[in-house]
Design an enzyme around this catalytic site. Structure first.
Site, PDB file in Angstrom:
ATOM      1  N   LEU A  17       0.815  -1.293  -0.009  1.00 52.59           N
ATOM      2  CA  LEU A  17       0.048   0.076  -0.021  1.00 52.59           C
ATOM      3  C   LEU A  17       0.917   1.026  -0.008  1.00 52.59           C
ATOM      4  CD1 LEU A  17      -2.966  -0.663   2.558  1.00 52.59           C
ATOM      5  CD2 LEU A  17      -2.878  -0.783  -0.016  1.00 52.59           C
ATOM      6  N   LYS A  19       3.575   2.273   2.519  1.00 51.64           N
ATOM      7  CA  LYS A  19       3.719   2.658   3.947  1.00 51.64           C
ATOM      8  C   LYS A  19       4.837   3.509   3.828  1.00 51.64           C
ATOM      9  CE  LYS A  19       3.993  -1.280   6.494  1.00 51.64           C
ATOM     10  NZ  LYS A  19       3.324  -2.391   5.880  1.00 51.64           N
ATOM     11  N   ASP A 150      -0.610 -10.974  10.304  1.00 55.03           N
ATOM     12  CA  ASP A 150       0.710 -11.714   9.799  1.00 55.03           C
ATOM     13  C   ASP A 150       1.156 -12.333  11.118  1.00 55.03           C
ATOM     14  OD1 ASP A 150       0.143 -10.961   7.350  1.00 55.03           O
ATOM     15  OD2 ASP A 150       2.189  -9.823   7.261  1.00 55.03           O
ATOM     16  N   LYS A 192     -15.628  -2.171   4.773  1.00 55.22           N
ATOM     17  CA  LYS A 192     -15.572  -3.360   5.656  1.00 55.22           C
ATOM     18  C   LYS A 192     -13.774  -3.892   6.010  1.00 55.22           C
ATOM     19  CE  LYS A 192     -19.071  -5.335   6.586  1.00 55.22           C
ATOM     20  NZ  LYS A 192     -19.870  -5.057   7.730  1.00 55.22           N
ATOM     21  N   ALA A 244      -1.739   8.373  -6.918  1.00 51.31           N
ATOM     22  CA  ALA A 244      -1.075   9.605  -7.537  1.00 51.31           C
ATOM     23  C   ALA A 244      -0.319   9.143  -8.479  1.00 51.31           C
ATOM     24  CB  ALA A 244      -0.061  10.243  -6.500  1.00 51.31           C
ATOM     25  N   CYS A 384      29.029  -0.423 -11.241  1.00 51.45           N
ATOM     26  CA  CYS A 384      29.488  -1.770 -10.518  1.00 51.45           C
ATOM     27  C   CYS A 384      29.645  -2.937 -11.246  1.00 51.45           C
ATOM     28  CB  CYS A 384      28.592  -2.107  -9.512  1.00 51.45           C
ATOM     29  SG  CYS A 384      29.398  -3.123  -8.193  1.00 51.45           S
ATOM     30  N   GLU A 408      34.971 -13.900 -10.830  1.00 52.30           N
ATOM     31  CA  GLU A 408      33.381 -14.319 -10.396  1.00 52.30           C
ATOM     32  C   GLU A 408      32.766 -15.186 -11.621  1.00 52.30           C
ATOM     33  OE1 GLU A 408      30.871 -10.922  -9.909  1.00 52.30           O
ATOM     34  OE2 GLU A 408      29.075 -12.129  -9.053  1.00 52.30           O
ATOM     35  N   HIS A 510      28.313   2.846  -6.346  1.00 44.33           N
ATOM     36  CA  HIS A 510      26.896   2.783  -6.799  1.00 44.33           C
ATOM     37  C   HIS A 510      26.389   4.456  -6.487  1.00 44.33           C
ATOM     38  CE1 HIS A 510      25.642  -1.105  -7.184  1.00 44.33           C
ATOM     39  NE2 HIS A 510      26.792  -1.174  -6.257  1.00 44.33           N
ATOM     40  N   GLU A 512      23.742   5.746  -7.550  1.00 48.20           N
ATOM     41  CA  GLU A 512      22.398   5.807  -7.391  1.00 48.20           C
ATOM     42  C   GLU A 512      21.850   6.057  -6.107  1.00 48.20           C
ATOM     43  OE1 GLU A 512      24.055   3.136  -8.387  1.00 48.20           O
ATOM     44  OE2 GLU A 512      23.268   1.521  -7.909  1.00 48.20           O
TER      45      GLU A 512
HETATM   46  N1  GLN Z   1      29.296  -9.018  -8.710  1.00 42.97           N
HETATM   47  C1  GLN Z   1      30.216  -7.976  -8.750  1.00 42.97           C
HETATM   48  C2  GLN Z   1      30.911  -8.055  -7.514  1.00 42.97           C
HETATM   49  O1  GLN Z   1      30.836  -8.689  -6.629  1.00 42.97           O
HETATM   50  C3  GLN Z   1      29.606  -6.585  -8.972  1.00 42.97           C
HETATM   51  C4  GLN Z   1      28.501  -6.384  -7.788  1.00 42.97           C
HETATM   52  C5  GLN Z   1      27.477  -5.256  -8.197  1.00 42.97           C
HETATM   53  O2  GLN Z   1      27.165  -4.962  -9.093  1.00 42.97           O
HETATM   54  N2  GLN Z   1      26.714  -4.610  -6.876  1.00 42.97           N
HETATM   55  O3  GLN Z   1      32.159  -7.325  -7.605  1.00 42.97           O
END
Ligand code: GLN
Length: 537
Positions: A17, A19, A150, A192, A244, A384, A408, A510, A512
């Site tokens: 909703l 919150k 819950d 209700k 909205a 990243c 990786e 990051h 963002e």
């Molecule tokens: N998988 C990559 C790492 O661990 C990038 C991680 C990510 O994009 N946040 O370095």
């Protein structure tokens, strides 16, 4: 030292909703009236934090300066309030139980039987009051995750009951967010479900002070009276929250409905200063009246669930408004992309963002998207994993290291241009063990990135395990991709760019997470500007 007051926000009838948005909007209004406010989220799941959750579960994992991996609602709190949050702003059931069990192992309960009441509830109450006890805040808003009724929410509701009693009614109140559905066949709004969810709350000993009712249609006076009568609240305390156009409209909607006013009255706090929302409304007016449109591709592997990239899409809203540009995000699944089909699939884009992520799925598609952006002079931002893919693409296709990869994705590659740091190699636990939170970065003279930030030293938030492998730095730089941001202590590469390309930047951090309505992130603002220039050419 402030005498901190508490506002609890519970949810009824159904999840989703909003919150978090109601809590953030109320906090914004109180902040505009001159109060210092923070918001906290209690999550009733057993994970210690959302760091190990698949983004398909609850969306993005938001990261704070102090390196906490948290619920995405904390991102809304920061974007609305423009103040940082921390680990104390997000607590899960897992964390509560972990602390109680740790204390039990240390013998701190002196042989007592450890129980949900009082031990778990005491720990919850302690966590709720940590922020209040700093003395920094006039008001702490605590959002209880989940829906009343819950099983896993019960200890939280019980803790709220105890706190209301202990703190006194002028110091702690409850807002219950509920749904008033519209039945098309009957042509009516129905009260209700709200009556039942309030009843459920009351059975736990908590009586809401204010009802915020989510609705698709205007709630009439008579419906408000009916809700007031059945739910033990005053009519003026029944607040409509109508759907909205954007979440950024909600503070104004709550202002029109006097939510901030009724909260202050109940907490016996002065109500003289009116919220102005001046800068906020300037942002809204730019956001709603764009002069241009750009098409930006967000290449990711969780694009089916847009919440997985919440902070990125919100950062584009802030950056778009700043540029008076409507940013149309094209959500593109990296799994479907190949070197052969990208010219067709990405052809209408003015900017390409390769998103963060983990694991092998979809990475060849991301690499194909980077190649297309690099070769066709399309503004490119890699975040990243996106930055790591840019380094791999460049190593493969420009340096000629055909098997360049991240360890990786392929532990046996001969050219691990992205690799684990030495100190990561011995770590076996997954939770909270990445490079997390705020790290310093020094930007290079005359680089694009330094021009964008307009300063030399920056601090940005990280969440990753793998790093640019500095033993390849010389070769890569000689071929034309430059490391333009480094950690001043460890020398780890944090930013790469290609100076011969109009706009090609990859960041290991990051950006963002730090974009807010009042402070749109400069990197997103400049990326949108570059995309606009691309669209006009
Ligand atoms: N998988 C990559 C790492 O661990 C990038 C991680 C990510 O994009 N946040 O370095």
């Amino acid at each position: 030292m402030k005498n901190t007051k508490y506002v609890f926000v519970t949810g009824g009838v159904t999840s989703s909703l909003g919150k978090g948005i109601i809590a953030a909007s109320l906090a914004k209004l109180l902040q505009e009236r001159g109060y210092s406010v923070t918001i906290q989220k209690l999550d009733p799941y057993i994970n210690i934090d959302p760091g190990t959750l698949n983004p398909y579960e609850h969306g993005e994992c938001y990261v704070t300066d102090d390196g906490a991996e948290t619920d995405l609602d904390l991102g809304h709190y920061e974007r609305f309030l423009n103040i940082p949050t921390s680990q104390a702003n997000n607590v899960t059931t897992g964390r509560i139980y972990q602390s109680v069990i740790d204390k039990e192992r240390k013998g701190e309960f002196l042989g007592k039987t450890v129980q949900v009441i009082p031990h778990i509830t005491d720990e919850i109450k302690h966590r709720v009051q940590i922020l209040g006890n700093t003395g920094e805040f006039d008001i702490v808003i605590t959002e209880i995750g989940g829906t009343v009724g819950d099983i896993e929410s019960l200890p939280y509701v019980e803790s709220v009951r105890q706190l209301l009693w202990e703190l006194g009614h002028e110091n702690a109140i409850v807002i219950h967010l509920t749904l008033v559905p519209y039945l098309a066949a009957a042509g009516e709004l129905k009260t209700k479900p709200t009556q039942h969810s309030v009843k459920m709350l009351m059975q736990s000993g908590v009586s809401p002070d204010i009802l915020v009712c989510r609705t698709e249609h205007e709630i009439s006076d008579s419906i408000k009276s009916k809700l007031a009568l059945f739910c033990n609240v005053k009519k003026e305390d029944v607040i409509q929250s109508i759907d909205a156009e954007t979440i950024y409209d909600v503070p104004n909607l709550m202002l029109d409905e006097n939510l901030d006013l009724v909260v202050l009255k109940k907490l016996q706090l002065p109500q003289d200063k009116q919220p102005e929302l001046k800068v906020w409304n300037e942002f809204l007016s730019k956001f709603k009246n764009p002069k241009y449109t750009v098409e930006i591709g967000l290449i990711g592997k969780y694009v089916e669930l847009k919440d997985a990239y919440k902070s990125i899409s919100e950062a584009f809203i802030h950056a778009g408004a700043q540029n008076e540009v409507q940013v149309n995000i094209n959500w593109i699944h990296s799994e479907g992309l190949t070197v052969e089909n990208v010219p067709n699939k990405l052809k209408k884009l003015n900017g390409i963002l390769v998103a963060p992520g983990f694991g092998e799925r979809g990475i060849e598609g991301k690499i194909a998207a980077v190649k297309y952006a690099r070769e066709n002079n399309i503004p490119f931002l890699g975040i990243c994993l996106g930055m790591q893919m840019a380094v791999i693409e460049f190593s493969r296709n420009v340096l000629g290291l055909a098997d360049a990869n991240s360890s990786e994705m392929n532990n046996n590659t001969k050219n691990p241009v992205i690799d684990l740091m030495e100190e990561q190699k011995s770590i076996t636990n997954y939770g909270g063990t990445m490079r997390l939170g705020a790290w310093d970065c020094k930007l290079k003279e005359n680089s694009k990135i330094k021009n964008i930030y307009k300063k030399e030293n920056i601090s940005e938030r990280h969440r990753h395990r793998y790093e640019f492998n500095s033993s390849y730095l010389k070769q890569i730089e000689n071929a034309g991709m430059i490391a333009t941001g480094k950690n001043p202590k460890t020398d780890l590469v944090e930013v790469i760019e290609i100076p011969s390309h109009p706009w090609f930047i990859g960041v290991q951090y990051h950006p963002e997470y730090k974009s807010t309505v009042l402070n749109p992130h400069p990197l997103f603002v400049d990326f949108v500007k570059a995309s606009l220039e691309h669209s006009l050419n």
